[in-house]
Design an enzyme around this catalytic site. Structure first.
Site, PDB file in Angstrom:
ATOM      1  N   GLU A  79      -6.072  -8.323  -0.080  1.00 47.63           N
ATOM      2  CA  GLU A  79      -6.497  -8.467   1.318  1.00 47.63           C
ATOM      3  C   GLU A  79      -7.986  -8.194   1.404  1.00 47.63           C
ATOM      4  OE1 GLU A  79      -4.339  -5.845   3.955  1.00 47.63           O
ATOM      5  OE2 GLU A  79      -2.380  -6.476   3.220  1.00 47.63           O
ATOM      6  N   GLU A 122       0.824  -1.217   0.000  1.00 44.77           N
ATOM      7  CA  GLU A 122       0.000   0.000   0.000  1.00 44.77           C
ATOM      8  C   GLU A 122       0.860   1.271   0.000  1.00 44.77           C
ATOM      9  OE1 GLU A 122      -2.752  -0.421   3.289  1.00 44.77           O
ATOM     10  OE2 GLU A 122      -3.862  -1.984   2.252  1.00 44.77           O
TER      11      GLU A 122
END
Ligand code: NAG
Ligand code: NAG
Ligand code: NAG
Ligand code: NAG
Length: 481
Positions: A268, A121
């Site tokens: 995720e 991220e």
């Protein structure tokens, strides 16, 4: 006798068959290791295999993890952490990474690496652009190094991105309006073009829980999969859950960038079980009980019908994870810290009342707890001591809306003291707290609040070597006699 044996054989065959059939196609898990006491990697891999999980996403390429995965056939996504991205802007350094952490495992009986995650991220808004200049060159270097090593057809580099790369829901009122965030749009287009050239997928993390967290206006049913009273309507499509809406927002953003057909991996997705008023076992059960049958049905989303490759977050609780984003961060596991399943979950997606298979041969420390000493006279240092304990151990279950929030002041202190005592491997010195604490052999857990006993963590390789040496010496002595 033989009748019994035949029955056993049939039973084993049937169980085997059940295990083989029982998976959601493409279902993987995230295996993070930010824990004070880690299960042996071999135990964790066995637990995955026992549950029919054959894909895993890692956050590094740690050697002991890789060794445990070798020879299992489990598909692996290894990773380069954000703090290594700048280093990977040097091509020779990226080549070294590939030699050391990819090529090295690429042999028959080695590790079945499928992806290299470049950063985690890195475009997250809260990073203030700290990694936005180094991510793309790192991605290029890693994929080029994979290509140069002759592995590029089989192994793809990708950048797991938070859904905030396409802004907040207010930026994208409906999925078809999905566009990349204006401040990083040029970088995202460049990234997507490079992924496309290499037939690599876009990886996105989608968190319905976070849509709800800290946003009391979010319609709660929209976070789950059992219908929302007020669906979002977009060009005649009715969205009844935020997972589909979020995914299709990305599909639209990719389309606007010119790559509407780019494969997408959900890196995720999951639901935590403690540390917030919306993080508990019932809500996690509801979430997975909706998600898994959907995935098993291979229906996909309105804009992308078909199977979705998904990695659940996460496999095991991590009691040393940063709680900067929130106290729930340490409670994402579908298994507890000790490899015990938390709630009923049917990983086959057939919606049966199944339970995950627990980890085998996990060893615990003794049945001893540390508690507040009810005879303590001077309580003036109590707060200070609790703070100390909670700095080095996990006290997040004590917070508002969490599993141990209802405790009285003494039990609160006991919780903190015990957590610290367990982290310190039940060292007697770690249960003193200036005379405020004492060791007990009575289980002081309550119905909702579990005062845990830690596991015996993995040996360091040094102590393992000394054990081998010791055994070897004993064998020598026996032979000498
Ligand atoms: C290989 O991976 C390990 C574990 O993530 C990392 O510490 C190491 O720096 C990597 N090696 C190279 C040469 O990049
Ligand atoms: C980003 O900026 C904010 C506000 O200036 C600051 O509070 C935060 O610590 C910064 N985060 C990072 C990772 O630099
Ligand atoms: C117990 O600890 C929590 C977290 O530190 C705190 O919010 C709560 O008020 C405490 N409860 C009592 C009864 O002291
Ligand atoms: C302590 O009690 C709790 C709640 O009854 C139980 O779940 C847990 O297994 C017990 N712990 C041990 C180590 O016996």
């Amino acid at each position: 006798m033989s009748g019994v044996k035949l029955k056993t054989v049939v039973w084993i065959l049937l169980t085997g068959l059940f295990v083989i059939c029982s998976k959601v196609e493409g279902l993987g898990v995230n295996w993070g290791t930010m824990a004070t006491h880690k299960m042996d990697p071999k135990t964790v891999v066995q637990m995955m295999v026992d549950n029919g999980i054959n894909k895993v996403k890692l956050f590094d390429a740690e050697q002991s993890t890789m060794s445990a995965l070798a020879g299992t056939g489990v598909e692996v996504m290894i990773a380069i952490p954000n703090d290594q991205l700048a280093a990977m802007n040097d091509y020779s350094r990226a080549k070294k990474f590939v030699q050391r952490n990819v090529t090295r495992y690429n042999f028959n009986g080695g590790v079945n690496i499928k992806y290299v995650a470049v950063g985690n991220e890195p475009y997250l808004k809260s990073y203030n652009g700290s990694f936005s200049k180094t991510t793309f060159p790192a991605l290029q270097n890693i994929q080029n190094a994979l290509n140069e090593a002759g592995l590029g057809d089989k192994i793809k580099a990708t950048v797991p991105s938070n859904a905030d790369v396409y802004g907040s829901p207010t930026d994208n009122p409906v999925p078809s309006a999905g566009r990349f965030r204006p401040d990083i749009n040029d970088q995202m287009v460049q990234l997507v073009q490079f992924l496309a050239q290499n037939n690599a997928p876009f990886t996105v993390n989608i968190y319905p829980f976070l849509s709800l967290y800290g946003n009391d206006d979010f319609p709660i049913d929209f976070a789950f999969f059992d219908g929302a009273p007020q669906p979002v309507v977009d060009n005649g499509i009715q969205y009844t859950n935020v997972f589909d809406a979020n995914y299709d927002t990305l599909v639209s953003a990719l389309k606007a960038a010119g790559f509407g057909d780019m494969p997408i991996i959900v890196g995720e997705v999951g639901w935590p079980t403690d540390g917030d008023k919306n993080a508990n076992i019932n809500m996690a059960y509801r979430f997975y009980n909706g998600l898994l049958p959907r995935l098993a049905a291979n229906k996909g989303t309105p804009l992308r019908p078909g199977p979705i490759e998904v990695y659940l977050f996460g496999l095991i609780d991590e009691d040393a994870k940063s709680i900067a984003p929130g106290s729930f961060e340490r409670h994402w596991g579908i298994f507890r810290y000790d490899g015990q399943p938390k709630f009923g979950m049917d990983i086959s997606g057939r919606g049966q009342n199944a339970m995950l298979v627990p980890a085998r041969n996990v060893r615990y420390q003794e049945k001893k707890w540390c508690q507040f000493n009810p005879n303590a006279k001077d309580l003036s240092k109590l707060g200070e001591n609790i703070n100390f304990a909670c700095t080095f151990a996990d006290c997040t279950p004590l917070g508002y809306g969490s599993s141990c929030n209802g405790l009285d002041a003494n039990a609160n202190a006991s919780y903190a003291f015990n957590a610290y005592f367990q982290v310190q491997n039940q060292d007697e010195m770690a249960c003193n707290f200036q005379g405020l604490a004492m060791v007990t052999t009575l289980n002081i857990s309550t119905e909702t609040c579990s005062f845990n006993i830690q596991i015996v963590g993995t040996y360091s390789s040094a102590s393992r070597i000394s054990v081998y040496l010791f055994v070897y010496l004993i064998v020598l002595v026996i032979f000498a006699l």
